[in-house]
Write an enzyme that holds these catalytic residues in place. Structure first.
Site, PDB file in Angstrom:
ATOM      1  N   SER A   1     -53.954 -27.548 -67.054  1.00 14.31           N
ATOM      2  CA  SER A   1     -54.720 -28.832 -67.933  1.00 14.31           C
ATOM      3  C   SER A   1     -55.794 -28.168 -68.810  1.00 14.31           C
ATOM      4  O   SER A   1     -56.201 -29.025 -69.651  1.00 14.31           O
ATOM      5  CB  SER A   1     -55.077 -29.865 -66.962  1.00 14.31           C
TER       6      SER A   1
ATOM      7  N   THR B   1     -57.012 -32.629 -69.086  1.00 10.74           N
ATOM      8  CA  THR B   1     -58.574 -32.799 -69.421  1.00 10.74           C
ATOM      9  C   THR B   1     -59.403 -32.858 -68.354  1.00 10.74           C
ATOM     10  O   THR B   1     -58.822 -33.404 -67.347  1.00 10.74           O
ATOM     11  CB  THR B   1     -58.675 -34.115 -70.333  1.00 10.74           C
TER      12      THR B   1
ATOM     13  N   THR C   1     -60.517 -29.673 -72.605  1.00 13.19           N
ATOM     14  CA  THR C   1     -59.260 -29.797 -72.349  1.00 13.19           C
ATOM     15  C   THR C   1     -58.479 -28.879 -73.328  1.00 13.19           C
ATOM     16  O   THR C   1     -58.877 -27.957 -74.051  1.00 13.19           O
ATOM     17  CB  THR C   1     -58.807 -31.301 -72.961  1.00 13.19           C
TER      18      THR C   1
ATOM     19  N   THR D   1     -59.968 -39.476 -70.049  1.00 12.63           N
ATOM     20  CA  THR D   1     -58.846 -38.418 -70.267  1.00 12.63           C
ATOM     21  C   THR D   1     -57.846 -39.092 -70.272  1.00 12.63           C
ATOM     22  O   THR D   1     -57.770 -40.277 -70.507  1.00 12.63           O
ATOM     23  CB  THR D   1     -58.694 -37.753 -68.690  1.00 12.63           C
ATOM     24  N   GLY D   2     -56.264 -38.503 -70.761  1.00 12.90           N
ATOM     25  CA  GLY D   2     -55.458 -39.250 -70.866  1.00 12.90           C
ATOM     26  C   GLY D   2     -55.128 -38.955 -72.358  1.00 12.90           C
ATOM     27  O   GLY D   2     -55.502 -37.930 -73.261  1.00 12.90           O
TER      28      GLY D   2
ATOM     29  N   ARG E   1     -53.283 -29.979 -83.841  1.00  7.62           N
ATOM     30  CA  ARG E   1     -53.498 -31.436 -83.376  1.00  7.62           C
ATOM     31  C   ARG E   1     -54.874 -31.540 -82.449  1.00  7.62           C
ATOM     32  O   ARG E   1     -54.954 -30.672 -81.763  1.00  7.62           O
ATOM     33  CB  ARG E   1     -52.431 -31.835 -82.598  1.00  7.62           C
TER      34      ARG E   1
HETATM   35  N1  GLY Z   1     -57.434 -36.508 -73.895  1.00  3.56           N
HETATM   36  C1  GLY Z   1     -56.919 -35.066 -74.129  1.00  3.56           C
HETATM   37  C2  GLY Z   1     -56.247 -35.127 -75.514  1.00  3.56           C
HETATM   38  O1  GLY Z   1     -55.237 -35.953 -75.798  1.00  3.56           O
HETATM   39  O2  GLY Z   1     -56.377 -34.174 -75.982  1.00  3.56           O
END
Ligand code: GLY
Length: 354
Positions: free
Chosen positions: A91, A211, A229, A262-263, A239
């Site tokens: 992750s 993350t 992350t 996170t998420g 992105r």
């Molecule tokens: N929260 C990490 C991401 O969307 O890249």
């Protein structure tokens, strides 16, 4: 401070539930709970079946350093460096899941409460410790965010070593995703539900948007935070999510508290989540109330039917803390004078709407 144990929230006609295991909801103790470190806690499963929570190592290290007198930012960066270096953790950092072309692109941000300074990097390739590069952006420049090739050159100029971040395990997951990609996969859901789910049978929200956020307050009440992350698994190259965006993936105000996320980053960016949480605390909300309010704003954007998991984490200057998520099942790591542990995050909804 309002008592928040066992409370029910009603949201857009749906009953929203808050976990009953919320230590953060306790009445504040007379003496501040400091030092304290909290972090997101993803389950990492080793090929031999061993399971551990990545955030616990980070909070334990950060706490130990603060007990020895460390600055809170040094402490949290040292904590997440353990996770960035871990090849078994898909992750974050080395071993993180790659973009759709099989390249690992990392994002990170740091913020230091005592000085109010911050730094970040995005779409950084070949350097396994983006949080350390983000700190150098903060310390060595008047800028805040460096991206892509410029971030890489900046890191190399400070002696960081270039290395291939794609481990064999992560490459196998990516190859399977690529083999099974089909016309059912589309940009709007990161090519779900087809290839991504079959790429990793145990894949969950935490792996898809892997993350780590780590927040800390020292004994003296100084705050800091870091978010690092590998971003959304199999993302479009370039992105960038919420993690390196100050105010979204991370925000710290030394007078008030610190928050991180996170998420699903895009959902968080739409509510400028970490800043929203800190401003909520400034207006008198507890860390838990502040996180839940920010999550409700996301749910509202979806008319009460959110598509993705988002987690917030928050601490205030007094050492009160919370972790909260849209959907049930999230956890977070805590280390304080009572030791290190994983706690259940509060949540708004039992499960994603069918
Ligand atoms: N929260 C990490 C991401 O969307 O890249």
């Amino acid at each position: 401070m309002p008592k928040l144990t066992r409370r029910h929230f009603v949201l857009s006609g749906m009953t929203a539930i808050v976990s009953t295991r919320m230590r953060s909801a306790r009445a504040p103790s007379r003496s501040p709970n400091r030092p304290l470190a909290i972090a997101s806690a993803n389950r990492v499963t080793l090929p031999d079946g061993t399971v551990y929570y990545n955030g616990i190592r980070a909070t334990a290290r950060a706490f130990e350093l603060m007990r020895a007198g460390s600055d809170p930012l040094d402490a949290v960066i040292a904590g997440v460096t353990i996770v960035e270096d871990d090849p078994n953790d898909m992750s974050v950092g080395y071993g993180g899941l790659p973009n759709e072309e099989g390249e690992v692109e990392l994002d990170a941000s740091v913020m230091h409460g005592p000085t109010g300074r911050c730094g970040a990097v995005a779409a950084l390739r070949y350097i396994k410790n983006p949080s350390q590069v983000a700190r150098l952006v903060m310390e060595e420049t008047d800028h805040i965010l460096l991206v892509g090739e410029g971030a890489l050159r900046f890191a190399l100029s400070f002696g960081f070593q270039k290395q291939d971040l794609l481990t064999e395990r992560a490459r196998q997951v990516w190859l399977q995703w690529r083999r099974e990609r089909s016309e059912r996969d589309h940009w709007m859901q990161n090519k779900l539900p087809g290839a991504l789910r079959s790429a990793l049978p145990t894949l969950d929200w935490a792996h898809m948007t892997g993350t780590i956020n780590c927040l800390a307050v020292t004994e003296a009440g100084d705050l800091a935070g870091v978010t690092t992350t590998s971003g959304l698994a199999f993302k479009v190259p370039g992105r960038v999510g919420d993690s390196p965006i100050i105010g979204c993936g991370l925000y710290v105000d030394n007078d008030v508290g610190a928050a991180g996320s996170t998420g699903w980053g895009e959902d968080n960016i739409r509510v400028v989540g970490a800043h929203t949480v800190v401003e909520n605390m400034r207006r008198g909300m507890s860390p838990l109330q502040a996180c839940l309010d920010a999550l409700r704003r996301i749910v509202k954007l979806y008319g009460g039917r959110p598509a993705h998991q988002v987690n917030f984490y928050a601490i205030n200057k007094n050492g009160e803390y919370a972790g909260a998520a849209i959907f049930k099942g999230a956890q977070f790591a805590v280390t304080d004078a009572r030791g290190s542990r994983v706690e259940d995050s509060a949540y708004l909804l039992e499960r994603p709407p069918q």
